[in-house]
Every structure is written in C-alpha cells, then in structure tokens.
Design an enzyme around this catalytic site. Structure first.
Site, PDB file in Angstrom:
ATOM      1  N   CYS A  14       1.092  -1.001  -0.383  1.00  0.00           N
ATOM      2  CA  CYS A  14       0.011  -0.155   0.239  1.00  0.00           C
ATOM      3  C   CYS A  14       0.336   1.085   0.106  1.00  0.00           C
ATOM      4  CB  CYS A  14      -0.950  -0.499   0.819  1.00  0.00           C
ATOM      5  SG  CYS A  14       0.014   0.126   2.849  1.00  0.00           S
ATOM      6  N   ASN A  27       2.347   1.487   4.717  1.00  0.00           N
ATOM      7  CA  ASN A  27       2.435   0.084   5.053  1.00  0.00           C
ATOM      8  C   ASN A  27       2.279   0.197   5.743  1.00  0.00           C
ATOM      9  OD1 ASN A  27       5.375  -1.688   5.683  1.00  0.00           O
ATOM     10  ND2 ASN A  27       3.877  -2.863   5.092  1.00  0.00           N
ATOM     11  N   CYS A  52      -1.397   0.912   7.511  1.00  0.00           N
ATOM     12  CA  CYS A  52      -2.809   0.066   7.244  1.00  0.00           C
ATOM     13  C   CYS A  52      -2.915  -0.647   6.281  1.00  0.00           C
ATOM     14  CB  CYS A  52      -3.668   1.953   6.978  1.00  0.00           C
ATOM     15  SG  CYS A  52      -3.781   3.644   7.822  1.00  0.00           S
ATOM     16  N   SER A 100      -1.653  -3.114   3.746  1.00  0.00           N
ATOM     17  CA  SER A 100      -0.534  -3.987   3.300  1.00  0.00           C
ATOM     18  C   SER A 100      -0.201  -4.603   4.374  1.00  0.00           C
ATOM     19  CB  SER A 100       0.367  -3.315   2.324  1.00  0.00           C
ATOM     20  OG  SER A 100       1.618  -2.606   3.508  1.00  0.00           O
ATOM     21  N   ASP A 139      -8.029   2.933   0.942  1.00  0.00           N
ATOM     22  CA  ASP A 139      -6.887   3.660   1.815  1.00  0.00           C
ATOM     23  C   ASP A 139      -8.087   4.636   3.410  1.00  0.00           C
ATOM     24  OD1 ASP A 139      -5.028   4.395   3.955  1.00  0.00           O
ATOM     25  OD2 ASP A 139      -4.187   5.970   2.321  1.00  0.00           O
TER      26      ASP A 139
END
Length: 166
Positions: A10, A13, A15, A17, A124
């Site tokens: 993401c 790194n 949230c 992933s 996100d």
C-alpha cells in the site's frame, strides 16, 4: 513443497498492507501451511519506515484475534521485485507507482483483481474512522481467503472470531 512468496503493498505500509500480511499469515497458519509461504508487506512511500502500524489497524486486527503490533513499516526495495513471486498492490495508484519502478518481469497485480476478482481498489482508511478500517479488514479477509484457495490450497478454516464480519 515449493514456497510461494507474496508481498502486499500500500502507500505507507501502516494500514492496508500490514493488515493483509497478517490476515494472510493467520489463514496460512490455521491451514497448517506455514512453511509453504513467505509473506511480507511494504509501502510505496517511506514516510513510516520503522513505525508500527496505525493504531486503528492494530485495534481492528486485535478485535479479530490477530496481533499486528510487532510489524514495522518499510518501503519497497528493488530486491523485492526479484524476491517475491507475487506483489499485490492495494489500489491502482500503488499499482501505477510499482509499475514505474519494477523490472518488466515482476509479477505485480491489483489485490482486487488477483484476490477478489472484482477489480476494486481496497480503499485507504487512513483519513477516516474505525468503520473504514473494519471495511478494509472485511475485504482483505475475503480476498486473502480466496487467494489462498486460488493458489491451490484447500480453503483455510477460520476459527474463533477471525472470520467474523461486523
């Protein structure tokens, strides 16, 4: 048995992933296939290198019986493109970023295509509230379960509250 290496990516790194990494690792462990997979996560940006996951990701994972507090953010490295057989971007922006820096032989796919079959981006949740993190968890759990099955592994049975969807 051959090992399969997967990298979830993401933006920062902290949230999406790390949640995907931990969910997939949990499913693999429950299926008794720990030695068959190498699993990691990274970000396309380095803003959060060395930091733990976002507290809301940690809390969401914890509610589902998964501990991600020990993970640390890292930025994707050139060696990752050779080390991982499958690199899964959480959204199209990260997919495009990876496409610009990866060698042509790298196997980079959108998580929504490879794991969900929907082509959707995993949103996100960073600028939102707890509901966004719960939605992300649910989509990642669904995708990771499907991914494990698609890789020719009998579907992992989720015990406890890990498979619960609120």
């Amino acid at each position: 048995m051959t090992s399969i290496s997967i990298l979830f990516v993401c933006m920062g790194n902290i949230c999406r992933s790390p949640l995907a990494e931990a969910i997939f690792r949990h499913l693999v462990t429950e299926a008794g296939l720990t030695g068959r997979f190498t699993i990691d996560s990274a970000g396309t940006g380095g803003w959060h290198e060395g930091e733990p996951p976002d507290r809301r990701s940690v809390a969401t994972a914890q509610r589902h019986g998964i501990d991600i507090a020990g993970l640390r953010g890292r930025r994707i490295q050139p060696a990752d493109f050779n080390s991982f057989e499958l690199i899964l971007a959480m959204d199209r922006d990260n997919l495009a970023t990876l496409g610009k820096i990866a060698p042509p032989e790298a196997n980079i796919r959108l998580f929504g295509d490879a794991a969900l079959g929907t082509g959707e981006d995993i949103p996100d949740p960073y600028y939102g509230g707890p509901d966004g993190f719960e939605l992300v968890y649910t989509r990642l759990l669904t995708g990771c379960s499907s991914l494990l099955e698609a890789l020719g592994v009998e579907r992992a049975s989720c015990s406890g509250n890990t498979s619960s969807v609120r």
